[in-house]
Write a protein that holds these residues in place. Structure first.
Motif, PDB file in Angstrom:
ATOM      1  N   HIS A 170      51.417  52.864  32.786  1.00 50.18           N
ATOM      2  CA  HIS A 170      50.625  51.691  33.152  1.00 50.18           C
ATOM      3  C   HIS A 170      49.826  51.096  31.996  1.00 50.18           C
ATOM      4  O   HIS A 170      49.215  50.058  32.158  1.00 50.18           O
ATOM      5  N   ASP A 187      40.054  40.710  44.576  1.00 45.43           N
ATOM      6  CA  ASP A 187      41.172  40.243  45.396  1.00 45.43           C
ATOM      7  C   ASP A 187      40.691  39.071  46.247  1.00 45.43           C
ATOM      8  O   ASP A 187      39.969  39.247  47.226  1.00 45.43           O
ATOM      9  N   ARG A 216      49.211  40.077  38.249  1.00 43.25           N
ATOM     10  CA  ARG A 216      48.735  40.433  39.599  1.00 43.25           C
ATOM     11  C   ARG A 216      47.236  40.706  39.633  1.00 43.25           C
ATOM     12  O   ARG A 216      46.677  40.948  40.689  1.00 43.25           O
ATOM     13  N   HIS A 217      46.585  40.715  38.488  1.00 46.93           N
ATOM     14  CA  HIS A 217      45.127  40.852  38.368  1.00 46.93           C
ATOM     15  C   HIS A 217      44.588  42.073  39.111  1.00 46.93           C
ATOM     16  O   HIS A 217      43.615  41.977  39.854  1.00 46.93           O
ATOM     17  N   GLU A 218      45.206  43.215  38.897  1.00 45.91           N
ATOM     18  CA  GLU A 218      44.792  44.408  39.633  1.00 45.91           C
ATOM     19  C   GLU A 218      43.340  44.807  39.365  1.00 45.91           C
ATOM     20  O   GLU A 218      42.690  45.391  40.225  1.00 45.91           O
ATOM     21  N   ASP A 257      43.873  56.324  35.223  1.00 43.79           N
ATOM     22  CA  ASP A 257      44.198  54.947  35.601  1.00 43.79           C
ATOM     23  C   ASP A 257      45.030  54.184  34.577  1.00 43.79           C
ATOM     24  O   ASP A 257      45.788  53.296  34.940  1.00 43.79           O
ATOM     25  N   ARG A 288      51.195  44.124  36.211  1.00 37.42           N
ATOM     26  CA  ARG A 288      50.126  44.706  37.017  1.00 37.42           C
ATOM     27  C   ARG A 288      48.758  44.088  36.710  1.00 37.42           C
ATOM     28  O   ARG A 288      47.986  43.782  37.612  1.00 37.42           O
ATOM     29  N   TYR A 289      48.443  43.921  35.434  1.00 42.09           N
ATOM     30  CA  TYR A 289      47.097  43.498  35.057  1.00 42.09           C
ATOM     31  C   TYR A 289      46.977  42.006  34.757  1.00 42.09           C
ATOM     32  O   TYR A 289      46.031  41.364  35.193  1.00 42.09           O
TER      33      TYR A 289
END
Length: 145
Positions: A52, A68, A62-64, A47, A58-59
């Motif tokens: 990444h 959500d 967009r708070h992956e 991961d 991404r983190y």
């Protein structure tokens, strides 16, 4: 139809850093423990492998790793007499999703490794698993000390 599982002594809701420690301590006392977690498991590999590992978009944007809010939201109020309103965007409270998500968030202040500023130059030495074929990486305008 729901699946009926064998009974246990303790169920932890959340198997992050604290829930895991609690579950281990209770299991060491001889209790049967089950942990429930929202989201899927995550691990350093695969991961957080390159590219990444330092993906701010991404983190951080967009708070992956976080819940959500478009699928499932929380409600919030400042005082007991106020109506509870749904959260529509992330603020200072970032509920994690998946085993280890909150702990991963706490590691966001990354210490860059020697060579990080020269990622594009390292591309020729990288394997296909480390950098995507369509990667548009380029070297930074600074160098490592």
């Amino acid at each position: 139809m729901a699946t009926k599982l064998k009974p246990v002594d303790v169920v932890t809701v959340g198997v992050g850093l604290t829930g895991t420690i609690l579950a281990k301590e209770l299991a060491d006392l001889g209790l049967k423990v089950v942990g429930l977690e929202r989201g899927g498991p995550r691990d350093t590999h695969p991961d957080f492998d390159m590219p990444h590992a330092h993906d701010e978009l991404r983190y951080a944007r967009r708070h992956e790793l976080m819940q959500d809010l478009s699928r499932e939201t929380l409600t919030f109020r400042n005082a007991i007499g106020e109506p509870a309103l749904p959260m529509r965007q992330m603020g200072s409270f970032l509920p994690g999703e998946g085993v280890g998500a909150r702990r991963a968030l706490e590691r966001r202040h990354l210490r860059f490794l020697p060579g990080t500023s020269r990622l594009a130059a390292a591309r020729s030495r990288a394997t296909a698993e480390q950098l995507a074929e369509d990667c548009t990486s380029q070297d930074w305008g600074v160098t490592d000390p």
